[in-house]
Motif scaffolding. Structure first.
Motif, PDB file in Angstrom:
ATOM      1  N   PRO A 242      51.957  34.821  30.133  1.00  0.00           N
ATOM      2  CA  PRO A 242      50.920  35.859  30.263  1.00  0.00           C
ATOM      3  C   PRO A 242      49.643  35.395  30.957  1.00  0.00           C
ATOM      4  CG  PRO A 242      51.101  35.082  27.996  1.00  0.00           C
ATOM      5  CD  PRO A 242      52.250  34.504  28.734  1.00  0.00           C
ATOM      6  N   GLN A 243      49.412  34.090  31.061  1.00  0.00           N
ATOM      7  CA  GLN A 243      48.191  33.586  31.700  1.00  0.00           C
ATOM      8  C   GLN A 243      48.443  33.080  33.121  1.00  0.00           C
ATOM      9  OE1 GLN A 243      45.200  34.033  30.270  1.00  0.00           O
ATOM     10  NE2 GLN A 243      46.425  35.068  28.705  1.00  0.00           N
ATOM     11  N   ASN A 244      49.600  33.408  33.668  1.00  0.00           N
ATOM     12  CA  ASN A 244      49.933  32.976  35.026  1.00  0.00           C
ATOM     13  C   ASN A 244      49.297  33.939  36.039  1.00  0.00           C
ATOM     14  OD1 ASN A 244      51.216  32.444  37.542  1.00  0.00           O
ATOM     15  ND2 ASN A 244      52.966  31.530  36.470  1.00  0.00           N
ATOM     16  N   VAL A 245      48.248  33.477  36.699  1.00  0.00           N
ATOM     17  CA  VAL A 245      47.504  34.321  37.640  1.00  0.00           C
ATOM     18  C   VAL A 245      48.366  34.722  38.830  1.00  0.00           C
ATOM     19  CG1 VAL A 245      45.507  34.437  39.183  1.00  0.00           C
ATOM     20  CG2 VAL A 245      45.322  33.277  36.982  1.00  0.00           C
ATOM     21  N   ASP A 246      49.190  33.776  39.311  1.00  0.00           N
ATOM     22  CA  ASP A 246      50.020  34.067  40.483  1.00  0.00           C
ATOM     23  C   ASP A 246      50.988  35.209  40.218  1.00  0.00           C
ATOM     24  OD1 ASP A 246      48.826  32.193  42.075  1.00  0.00           O
ATOM     25  OD2 ASP A 246      50.223  30.597  41.547  1.00  0.00           O
ATOM     26  N   LEU A 247      51.541  35.259  38.997  1.00  0.00           N
ATOM     27  CA  LEU A 247      52.467  36.336  38.663  1.00  0.00           C
ATOM     28  C   LEU A 247      51.757  37.684  38.655  1.00  0.00           C
ATOM     29  CD1 LEU A 247      54.662  34.786  35.823  1.00  0.00           C
ATOM     30  CD2 LEU A 247      55.328  35.283  38.178  1.00  0.00           C
ATOM     31  N   ARG A 266      45.931  47.708  37.773  1.00  0.00           N
ATOM     32  CA  ARG A 266      46.011  47.030  36.463  1.00  0.00           C
ATOM     33  C   ARG A 266      46.357  45.555  36.624  1.00  0.00           C
ATOM     34  NH1 ARG A 266      48.744  51.765  34.932  1.00  0.00           N
ATOM     35  NH2 ARG A 266      50.756  50.681  34.989  1.00  0.00           N
ATOM     36  N   TRP A 267      47.347  45.255  37.481  1.00  0.00           N
ATOM     37  CA  TRP A 267      47.757  43.865  37.646  1.00  0.00           C
ATOM     38  C   TRP A 267      46.683  43.044  38.351  1.00  0.00           C
ATOM     39  CZ3 TRP A 267      51.026  42.030  34.539  1.00  0.00           C
ATOM     40  CH2 TRP A 267      52.141  42.752  34.107  1.00  0.00           C
ATOM     41  N   TYR A 268      46.103  43.596  39.404  1.00  0.00           N
ATOM     42  CA  TYR A 268      45.040  42.859  40.096  1.00  0.00           C
ATOM     43  C   TYR A 268      43.825  42.660  39.178  1.00  0.00           C
ATOM     44  CZ  TYR A 268      47.189  43.018  44.751  1.00  0.00           C
ATOM     45  OH  TYR A 268      48.008  42.816  45.838  1.00  0.00           O
ATOM     46  N   GLN A 269      43.526  43.673  38.368  1.00  0.00           N
ATOM     47  CA  GLN A 269      42.400  43.551  37.446  1.00  0.00           C
ATOM     48  C   GLN A 269      42.664  42.452  36.426  1.00  0.00           C
ATOM     49  OE1 GLN A 269      39.369  45.268  37.610  1.00  0.00           O
ATOM     50  NE2 GLN A 269      38.874  43.654  36.153  1.00  0.00           N
ATOM     51  N   ARG A 270      43.924  42.352  35.981  1.00  0.00           N
ATOM     52  CA  ARG A 270      44.275  41.269  35.048  1.00  0.00           C
ATOM     53  C   ARG A 270      44.068  39.906  35.713  1.00  0.00           C
ATOM     54  NH1 ARG A 270      49.685  41.610  31.482  1.00  0.00           N
ATOM     55  NH2 ARG A 270      48.566  43.506  30.911  1.00  0.00           N
ATOM     56  N   ALA A 271      44.444  39.821  36.998  1.00  0.00           N
ATOM     57  CA  ALA A 271      44.244  38.554  37.731  1.00  0.00           C
ATOM     58  C   ALA A 271      42.756  38.247  37.867  1.00  0.00           C
ATOM     59  CB  ALA A 271      44.904  38.647  39.107  1.00  0.00           C
ATOM     60  N   VAL A 272      41.952  39.287  38.094  1.00  0.00           N
ATOM     61  CA  VAL A 272      40.492  39.101  38.183  1.00  0.00           C
ATOM     62  C   VAL A 272      39.944  38.558  36.875  1.00  0.00           C
ATOM     63  CG1 VAL A 272      38.290  40.337  38.333  1.00  0.00           C
ATOM     64  CG2 VAL A 272      40.095  40.822  39.981  1.00  0.00           C
ATOM     65  N   GLU A 273      40.392  39.126  35.761  1.00  0.00           N
ATOM     66  CA  GLU A 273      39.918  38.683  34.447  1.00  0.00           C
ATOM     67  C   GLU A 273      40.321  37.239  34.173  1.00  0.00           C
ATOM     68  OE1 GLU A 273      41.666  41.586  31.935  1.00  0.00           O
ATOM     69  OE2 GLU A 273      40.288  43.196  32.546  1.00  0.00           O
ATOM     70  N   MET A 274      41.547  36.880  34.577  1.00  0.00           N
ATOM     71  CA  MET A 274      42.018  35.500  34.354  1.00  0.00           C
ATOM     72  C   MET A 274      41.212  34.489  35.151  1.00  0.00           C
ATOM     73  SD  MET A 274      46.161  35.622  34.188  1.00  0.00           S
ATOM     74  CE  MET A 274      46.961  37.178  33.867  1.00  0.00           C
ATOM     75  N   THR A 275      40.750  34.905  36.324  1.00  0.00           N
ATOM     76  CA  THR A 275      39.987  33.983  37.176  1.00  0.00           C
ATOM     77  C   THR A 275      38.478  34.094  36.945  1.00  0.00           C
ATOM     78  OG1 THR A 275      39.992  35.643  38.947  1.00  0.00           O
ATOM     79  CG2 THR A 275      41.730  33.975  38.993  1.00  0.00           C
ATOM     80  N   GLY A 276      38.087  34.901  35.972  1.00  0.00           N
ATOM     81  CA  GLY A 276      36.664  35.046  35.688  1.00  0.00           C
ATOM     82  C   GLY A 276      35.890  35.661  36.839  1.00  0.00           C
ATOM     83  N   SER A 277      36.550  36.527  37.599  1.00  0.00           N
ATOM     84  CA  SER A 277      35.936  37.219  38.763  1.00  0.00           C
ATOM     85  C   SER A 277      35.469  36.241  39.844  1.00  0.00           C
ATOM     86  CB  SER A 277      34.748  38.082  38.310  1.00  0.00           C
ATOM     87  OG  SER A 277      35.153  39.051  37.376  1.00  0.00           O
TER      88      SER A 277
END
Length: 471
Positions: A242-247, A266-277
């Motif tokens: 669940p914490q894999n940004v690339d996925l 939704r998926w891109y927003q999750r990636a944004v959150e994982m990378t701290g924007s």
């Protein structure tokens, strides 16, 4: 490749580089800029240094007190640098960097930097200049086309495909971008080794299903069942990681390819959150997709209303939903325009765009100061005056609105599209002020030039009918 790395710096240059890094950590941007400029004088092909220099300049600009009375000397400096390009492109680059120190997002300066870098045989620096401009305005089609050409010239077909796909997202009618994107996609497929080495590649992977899956993930465009299969496979992997940004990023791209915009967001927003924007590209992707979603919502409402002319409760509700969707889009445009203004506060063209978007969001009071400043730009002056008059009208300041429209109308000699809009708005204001004859005179001026403009014909002809009835 023209790029030089940190390892290739000599001992003295490396010492300056370490000092620059320390200065950035301490937010001493002015000192960092001077150190980096000295390194680049000696090693202009040190791209990482140039990238850090630009970050320092942007950070310094954001931290500085904004003044709206500074007169930019950039146009003169850019012209001087342009004259140097043919005989001394490296010198031209050095001159342009002086402009970018104060205005890192200056459009003409970055375009000149690109031109000089190409002349010097340093395409990576040219690409960097275009990407800098896209930070300021990611929807600049001219810059995107130039970036696509640069990637083509340097053989970076994968990057070229991304750029042309981006252009067609913004302008689906750009046939040239569509054609160039397909050509680049074909080159990317051939250069990936998928044709010449397909059999040996599959033989290296015993699990043929895995091999097929990997091949599908590598293709630029999937369709139908293949696309659904990839999404399902990646969603299964994502649950396990669940914490894999690339996925998350890949799932966003696949959902976008499927044209499932909401899922892609939704998926891109999750990636944004994982990378701290921290990934500007991901943040921009979310913003672009949200804009696309808003545009689709507006289009859907407009199409419904076009086919549902009956003035019933459904028509009223859809009209309200359309207005709400337009306001939502306007607010998104406001946020984007504010960011650009913060980066380049002296650009009056950007001030006008911000004022226009604020007006569209019905934030009339906030739009007034932006449009007042924009009047100083000769290219935006009349448009700014017109919109400023609209703001005054909506705020109930009819005398101020009248003056704006009257002054603007005097500056246009022919009854072109701009003057028609201004004179019409002036007529509406006269009407609100009880100046019936003046209002009618405005409508007649337009009627004589363009019978079909808005409701002018109805207004003018009904006035004659009323006159007959009184007689």
């Amino acid at each position: 490749m023209a790029v030089k790395t940190e390892k290739e710096l000599n001992e003295a240059q490396r010492a300056l580089w370490l000092k620059a890094l320390a200065a950035m950590e301490l937010r001493n941007f002015g000192y960092a800029i001077s150190l980096l400029q000295e390194i680049l004088k000696q090693e202009p092909q040190f791209l990482t240094g140039r990238q850090l220099l630009r970050r320092a300049e942007v950070a310094k600009l954001k931290a500085s007190k904004k003044s709206f009375f500074n007169i930019s000397t950039a146009p003169i400096a850019v012209m001087k640098a342009q004259r140097e390009i043919k005989k001394a492109p490296a010198r031209a680059i050095e001159m342009i960097e002086k402009v970018l120190e104060e205005e890192p997002y200056n459009r003409q300066a970055n375009l000149t930097l690109k031109e000089a870098a190409v002349a010097a045989g340093w395409p990576e620096i040219a690409v960097f200049a275009m990407r800098t401009l896209l930070e300021e305005n990611p929807r600049d089609l001219k810059v995107l086309h130039e970036l696509g050409q640069l990637y083509h010239q340097t053989g970076q077909s994968d990057e070229e495909v991304v750029v042309y796909n981006r252009i067609t997202e913004i302008d689906p009618l750009d046939a040239n971008a569509l054609r160039l994107g397909k050509d680049a996609s074909a080159r990317a497929s051939m250069s990936s080794g998928g044709w010449a080495q397909a059999e040996s590649y599959r033989e290296l992977i015993k699990d043929k299903d895995v091999a097929i899956s990997l091949e599908q993930q590598g293709r630029m465009q999937l369709t139908g069942e293949a696309l659904e299969q990839q999404i399902a496979e990646l969603e299964t992997r994502q649950k396990a990681e669940p914490q894999n940004v690339d996925l998350a990023r890949k799932l966003g791209a696949l959902c976008e390819q499927k044209d499932d915009v909401e899922a892609a967001i939704r998926w891109y927003q999750r990636a944004v959150e994982m990378t701290g924007s921290s990934d500007a590209g991901l943040v921009r992707k979310v913003s672009d997709l949200e804009m696309r979603s808003a545009e689709r919502e507006i289009t859907a409402h407009e199409e419904f209303l076009a086919g549902h002319q009956k003035k019933d409760a459904i028509h009223t509700r859809k009209t309200e939903e359309l207005q709400a969707a337009k306001k939502k889009r306007a607010e998104m445009m406001v946020d984007e325009a504010k960011t650009r203004v913060e980066r380049n506060p002296t650009d009056l063209r950007l001030r006008f765009e911000l004022g226009e978007h604020l007006l569209n969001a019905q934030r009339f009071r906030d739009a007034v100061p932006e449009l007042q400043r924009a009047r100083q730009n000769p290219n935006a002056r009349l448009k700014a005056m017109n919109l400023l008059g609209v703001c005054y009208r909506e705020l109930g300041m009819l005398d101020l609105a009248m003056k704006q429209f009257e002054d603007a109308a005097k500056e246009i000699l022919t009854m072109d599209a701009m003057k028609k809009e201004i004179v019409y708005n002036l007529g509406v204001v006269y009407g609100k002020m009880g100046e019936r004859e003046k209002s009618l005179s405005c409508m007649k001026q337009i009627y004589e030039a363009d019978y079909g403009y808005k409701d002018v014909a109805e207004r003018v002809e009904s006035s004659y009918q009323q006159g007959k009835e009184r007689d």
